[in-house]
Motif scaffolding. Structure first.
Motif, PDB file in Angstrom:
ATOM      1  N   LYS A   1       0.803  -1.249   0.033  1.00  0.00           N
ATOM      2  CA  LYS A   1      -0.033  -0.105  -0.067  1.00  0.00           C
ATOM      3  C   LYS A   1       0.783   1.318  -0.153  1.00  0.00           C
ATOM      4  N   ASP A   2       2.180   1.193   0.219  1.00  0.00           N
ATOM      5  CA  ASP A   2       3.053   2.272   0.170  1.00  0.00           C
ATOM      6  C   ASP A   2       3.716   2.547  -0.945  1.00  0.00           C
ATOM      7  N   ARG A   3       3.253   2.152  -2.054  1.00  0.00           N
ATOM      8  CA  ARG A   3       3.816   2.362  -3.422  1.00  0.00           C
ATOM      9  C   ARG A   3       2.756   2.853  -4.250  1.00  0.00           C
ATOM     10  N   ASP A   4       3.250   3.683  -5.333  1.00  0.00           N
ATOM     11  CA  ASP A   4       2.405   4.326  -6.408  1.00  0.00           C
ATOM     12  C   ASP A   4       2.981   3.388  -7.682  1.00  0.00           C
ATOM     13  N   TYR A   5       1.713   3.150  -8.490  1.00  0.00           N
ATOM     14  CA  TYR A   5       2.042   2.598  -9.666  1.00  0.00           C
ATOM     15  C   TYR A   5       1.824   3.484 -10.670  1.00  0.00           C
ATOM     16  N   SER A   6       2.449   3.252 -11.979  1.00  0.00           N
ATOM     17  CA  SER A   6       2.324   4.141 -13.150  1.00  0.00           C
ATOM     18  C   SER A   6       1.246   3.500 -13.822  1.00  0.00           C
TER      19      SER A   6
ATOM     20  N   GLU B   1      -6.580   5.377  -3.288  1.00  0.00           N
ATOM     21  CA  GLU B   1      -5.249   5.193  -3.279  1.00  0.00           C
ATOM     22  C   GLU B   1      -4.371   5.458  -4.339  1.00  0.00           C
ATOM     23  N   LYS B   2      -4.855   4.720  -5.477  1.00  0.00           N
ATOM     24  CA  LYS B   2      -4.172   4.676  -6.834  1.00  0.00           C
ATOM     25  C   LYS B   2      -4.594   5.622  -7.731  1.00  0.00           C
ATOM     26  N   GLU B   3      -5.080   7.014  -7.436  1.00  0.00           N
ATOM     27  CA  GLU B   3      -5.448   7.796  -8.259  1.00  0.00           C
ATOM     28  C   GLU B   3      -4.552   8.157  -9.261  1.00  0.00           C
ATOM     29  N   GLU B   4      -3.187   8.091  -9.310  1.00  0.00           N
ATOM     30  CA  GLU B   4      -2.287   8.411 -10.182  1.00  0.00           C
ATOM     31  C   GLU B   4      -1.982   7.341 -11.291  1.00  0.00           C
ATOM     32  N   SER B   5      -2.273   6.062 -10.942  1.00  0.00           N
ATOM     33  CA  SER B   5      -2.328   4.853 -11.813  1.00  0.00           C
ATOM     34  C   SER B   5      -3.246   4.918 -12.995  1.00  0.00           C
TER      35      SER B   5
ATOM     36  N   GLU C   1     -12.823   4.168 -12.258  1.00  0.00           N
ATOM     37  CA  GLU C   1     -11.488   4.678 -12.773  1.00  0.00           C
ATOM     38  C   GLU C   1     -11.637   4.322 -14.293  1.00  0.00           C
TER      39      GLU C   1
END
Length: 78
Positions: free
Chosen positions: A4-9, A32-36, A55
């Motif tokens: 949970k502490d990572r961002d994913y492209s 949590e993953k809005e940038e993914s 999403e």
């Protein structure tokens, strides 16, 4: 389990089962993953994804690894 502490492209789904597994391990993907960016291999997988999240998704043009790679490269180039 998904860290949970990572961002994913990109998060890539090759089956409906992988979509369900992802959502069973992530509490709130929409926040949590809005940038993914999310890529689905085909229509069935995309339908499962849409049933679990609002999403946006990217769909491969063919149901193959090569189709997923083309979709990712096309999206990354935009």
């Amino acid at each position: 389990q998904i860290p949970k502490d990572r961002d994913y492209s990109y998060v890539i789904f090759g089956s409906s089962a992988s979509v369900r597994a992802f959502f069973s391990n992530v509490e709130n993907v929409d926040q949590e993953k809005e940038e993914s960016r999310f890529i689905c291999i085909g229509k069935v997988t995309a339908k499962t994804f849409r049933s679990l999240s609002k999403e946006a998704i990217i769909m491969a043009d063919t149901y193959t690894v090569e189709g997923i790679v083309r979709a990712l490269v096309r999206d990354a180039g935009e």
